[in-house]
Design a protein around this motif. Structure first.
Motif, short mmCIF file in Angstrom:
data_model
loop_
_atom_site.label_atom_id
_atom_site.label_comp_id
_atom_site.label_asym_id
_atom_site.label_seq_id
_atom_site.Cartn_x
_atom_site.Cartn_y
_atom_site.Cartn_z
N TYR A 52 0.83 -1.20 0.00
CA TYR A 52 0.00 0.00 0.00
C TYR A 52 0.87 1.26 0.00
O TYR A 52 0.60 2.21 -0.74
CB TYR A 52 -0.94 0.01 1.22
CG TYR A 52 -2.01 1.07 1.12
CD1 TYR A 52 -3.25 0.77 0.57
CD2 TYR A 52 -1.79 2.37 1.56
CE1 TYR A 52 -4.25 1.73 0.45
CE2 TYR A 52 -2.76 3.35 1.44
CZ TYR A 52 -3.99 3.02 0.90
OH TYR A 52 -4.98 3.98 0.78
N ILE A 86 -9.31 5.07 1.64
CA ILE A 86 -9.21 4.63 0.26
C ILE A 86 -8.57 3.25 0.24
O ILE A 86 -7.50 3.03 0.80
CB ILE A 86 -8.40 5.63 -0.62
CG1 ILE A 86 -8.31 5.14 -2.06
CG2 ILE A 86 -7.03 5.89 -0.05
CD1 ILE A 86 -7.73 6.14 -3.03
N SER A 87 -9.26 2.30 -0.37
CA SER A 87 -8.78 0.92 -0.41
C SER A 87 -7.64 0.79 -1.41
O SER A 87 -7.47 1.64 -2.30
CB SER A 87 -9.91 -0.02 -0.81
OG SER A 87 -10.31 0.23 -2.16
N LYS A 107 -7.52 -1.39 -3.75
CA LYS A 107 -8.13 -1.62 -5.06
C LYS A 107 -8.46 -0.30 -5.75
O LYS A 107 -8.20 -0.13 -6.95
CB LYS A 107 -9.39 -2.47 -4.90
CG LYS A 107 -10.03 -2.90 -6.20
CD LYS A 107 -11.21 -3.83 -5.96
CE LYS A 107 -11.82 -4.29 -7.29
NZ LYS A 107 -12.97 -5.20 -7.07
N LYS A 108 -9.00 0.65 -5.00
CA LYS A 108 -9.35 1.95 -5.58
C LYS A 108 -8.09 2.73 -5.93
O LYS A 108 -8.03 3.39 -6.99
CB LYS A 108 -10.21 2.74 -4.60
CG LYS A 108 -10.73 4.06 -5.18
CD LYS A 108 -11.67 4.75 -4.21
CE LYS A 108 -12.19 6.05 -4.81
NZ LYS A 108 -13.10 6.76 -3.87
N LEU A 109 -7.10 2.68 -5.06
CA LEU A 109 -5.82 3.37 -5.31
C LEU A 109 -5.19 2.83 -6.59
O LEU A 109 -4.75 3.60 -7.46
CB LEU A 109 -4.89 3.14 -4.12
CG LEU A 109 -3.54 3.88 -4.12
CD1 LEU A 109 -3.74 5.36 -3.89
CD2 LEU A 109 -2.64 3.30 -3.02
N ARG A 168 -6.67 1.30 -9.04
CA ARG A 168 -7.50 1.63 -10.21
C ARG A 168 -7.26 3.07 -10.67
O ARG A 168 -7.19 3.34 -11.88
CB ARG A 168 -8.98 1.45 -9.86
CG ARG A 168 -9.92 1.58 -11.06
CD ARG A 168 -9.77 0.41 -11.98
NE ARG A 168 -10.59 0.54 -13.18
CZ ARG A 168 -10.70 -0.38 -14.12
NH1 ARG A 168 -10.04 -1.53 -14.00
NH2 ARG A 168 -11.44 -0.19 -15.19
N GLN A 169 -7.12 3.98 -9.73
CA GLN A 169 -6.88 5.38 -10.10
C GLN A 169 -5.55 5.54 -10.83
O GLN A 169 -5.43 6.33 -11.77
CB GLN A 169 -6.92 6.27 -8.85
CG GLN A 169 -8.32 6.44 -8.28
CD GLN A 169 -8.35 7.38 -7.08
OE1 GLN A 169 -7.33 7.86 -6.63
NE2 GLN A 169 -9.55 7.62 -6.56
N ASP A 181 -6.01 3.92 -14.36
CA ASP A 181 -6.90 4.78 -15.16
C ASP A 181 -6.13 5.97 -15.72
O ASP A 181 -6.28 6.33 -16.90
CB ASP A 181 -8.07 5.30 -14.31
CG ASP A 181 -9.17 4.27 -14.15
OD1 ASP A 181 -9.14 3.24 -14.85
OD2 ASP A 181 -10.08 4.50 -13.31
N HIS A 222 -6.18 -4.10 -15.99
CA HIS A 222 -6.71 -2.93 -16.69
C HIS A 222 -6.04 -2.85 -18.05
O HIS A 222 -4.87 -2.45 -18.16
CB HIS A 222 -6.43 -1.66 -15.88
CG HIS A 222 -7.21 -0.48 -16.37
ND1 HIS A 222 -7.44 0.63 -15.60
CD2 HIS A 222 -7.83 -0.23 -17.56
CE1 HIS A 222 -8.15 1.52 -16.29
NE2 HIS A 222 -8.39 1.00 -17.49
#
Length: 376
Positions: free
Chosen positions: A99, A119-120, A122-124, A126-127, A130, A169
């Motif tokens: 992390y 903020i998990s 997974k979200k970190l 993904r950002q 992206d 992704h």
């Protein structure tokens, strides 16, 4: 300051240094000698990134103070200045969890830190991917001192996430450089099989500098860092000799700076051999200081206890450690393994009468030297 070293003594507002920051460990020199083949290997691996493709992964390994970090940093500086390739170097001594590493990558891409909570992963993750896809950018991540991830059991998960990013992704292009100073660590063998199957890095080895290479490299630092005439040939040769004995260029860089400070203490315009000998008493512990400063509070507590109970059995040391930290034996054993792998202590199994096999814990350095650096 006059360049004539024989012209009197230093006044209070003068210095033997032209640019003292040249002797800081993280200084990146403009002229980088004797690592041409390693630099070419790194350039070869990252060349696809310049064309917009995923680069080859790299494992850069070698003893401490052999130019690994500087090579990577100089290449990253060039890539950032001349191309659209994103580069992020992570110091795994400081950021030793998956992390924390991805938070550092997030900061390198967005130029601000992610939220400290809420903020998990997974979200970190993904950002980050992206953003890379949106900007059509290639990311190269250097995990410097990756051995620390292995000590914390975080290496496989971290590398798996980085190496599989393009599967999670589509369109995300990430290359990885792992930098290790632990020659006893077999990076590939210690990874999970799921990571081994996708991590096939180019191997770039950084050997210890020989005596003449050390003279060349330190000579460049002397020209940039000191005024003319401050360091004579005999002094430079002695610094190079002590550096070669240690095998770590950082010792020589630190030694030059401390010797210069010793000369200033004497208000002298020149560095003497005695200034060097006096400075070496501290400079020879550069690697130890580097390792100690990366330890957590509980890890420091254990090293301190061992320094105060050098050579005693692990169970006896644990009693004192537990009283100070309230940590259990499992965590205690994990910390022992880590500081043993770092080369700070020796944890060897011995037979104890009536108690079977037990580990004897002793420092690899003089206890007083360790305690002094813990208190710095």
């Amino acid at each position: 300051m006059a360049d004539d070293p024989e012209e009197g003594m230093l006044s209070w507002d003068e210095s033997v240094f032209r640019e003292e920051h040249v002797f800081e460990i993280d200084y990146v020199p403009e002229t980088f000698k004797h690592r041409e083949s390693q630099t070419q290997s790194l350039q070869y691996a990252l060349r696809p990134a310049v064309r917009g493709s995923r680069p080859l992964n790299v494992m850069a390994r070698g003893p401490p103070g052999t130019g690994k970090t500087t090579s990577v940093q100089k290449l990253f500086d060039e890539l950032s200045a001349q191309t659209d390739v994103r580069t992020v170097r992570v110091n795994c001594q400081v950021d030793s969890t998956r992390y924390a590493i991805f938070s550092r990558i997030f900061e390198g891409i967005f130029d601000y830190e992610p939220p400290s909570s809420g903020i998990s992963f997974k979200k970190l993750f993904r950002q980050i991917t992206d953003k890379l896809v949106e900007e059509d950018e290639v990311l190269v991540v250097a995990l410097d001192d990756v051995n620390y991830l292995f000590y914390e059991g975080e290496a496989s998960d971290t590398l798996y996430s980085l190496l599989r990013a393009h599967e999670a992704h589509s369109g995300a292009k990430i290359g990885v450089i792992v930098v290790s100073s632990d020659l006893n660590l077999d990076v590939i063998e210690e990874l999970d099989t799921r990571v081994q199957s996708v991590f096939r890095p180019e191997d770039v080895y950084f050997p210890v500098y020989d005596r003449q290479e050390i003279v060349d490299i330190l000579g460049e630092r002397v020209k940039r860092g000191f005024h003319e005439g401050v360091i004579g040939p005999d002094v430079l040769e002695r610094v190079a000799e002590l550096t070669a004995e240690s095998g770590d260029l950082r010792v020589g860089i630190d030694l030059l700076r401390r010797a210069g400070l010793n000369a200033e203490m004497r208000a002298s315009r020149t560095v003497s051999l005695q200034d060097v000998e006096d400075a070496y008493e501290k400079s020879k512990f550069v690697h130890l200081s580097h390792s100690l400063h990366a330890l957590s509070e509980n890890e420091v507590a254990l090293v301190r206890v061992i320094a105060e109970h050098d050579g005693e059995q692990a169970g006896e040391v644990y009693d004192v450690f537990h009283e100070e930290t309230d940590l259990g034996y499992t965590r205690y054993s994990e910390i022992i393994n880590k500081v043993d792998q770092l080369g700070i202590i020796d944890a060897t199994y011995t037979n104890v009468d009536g108690r079977g096999r037990s580990r004897s814990l002793s420092l690899r350095y003089d206890p007083e030297a360790v305690l002094a650096r813990l208190d710095d």
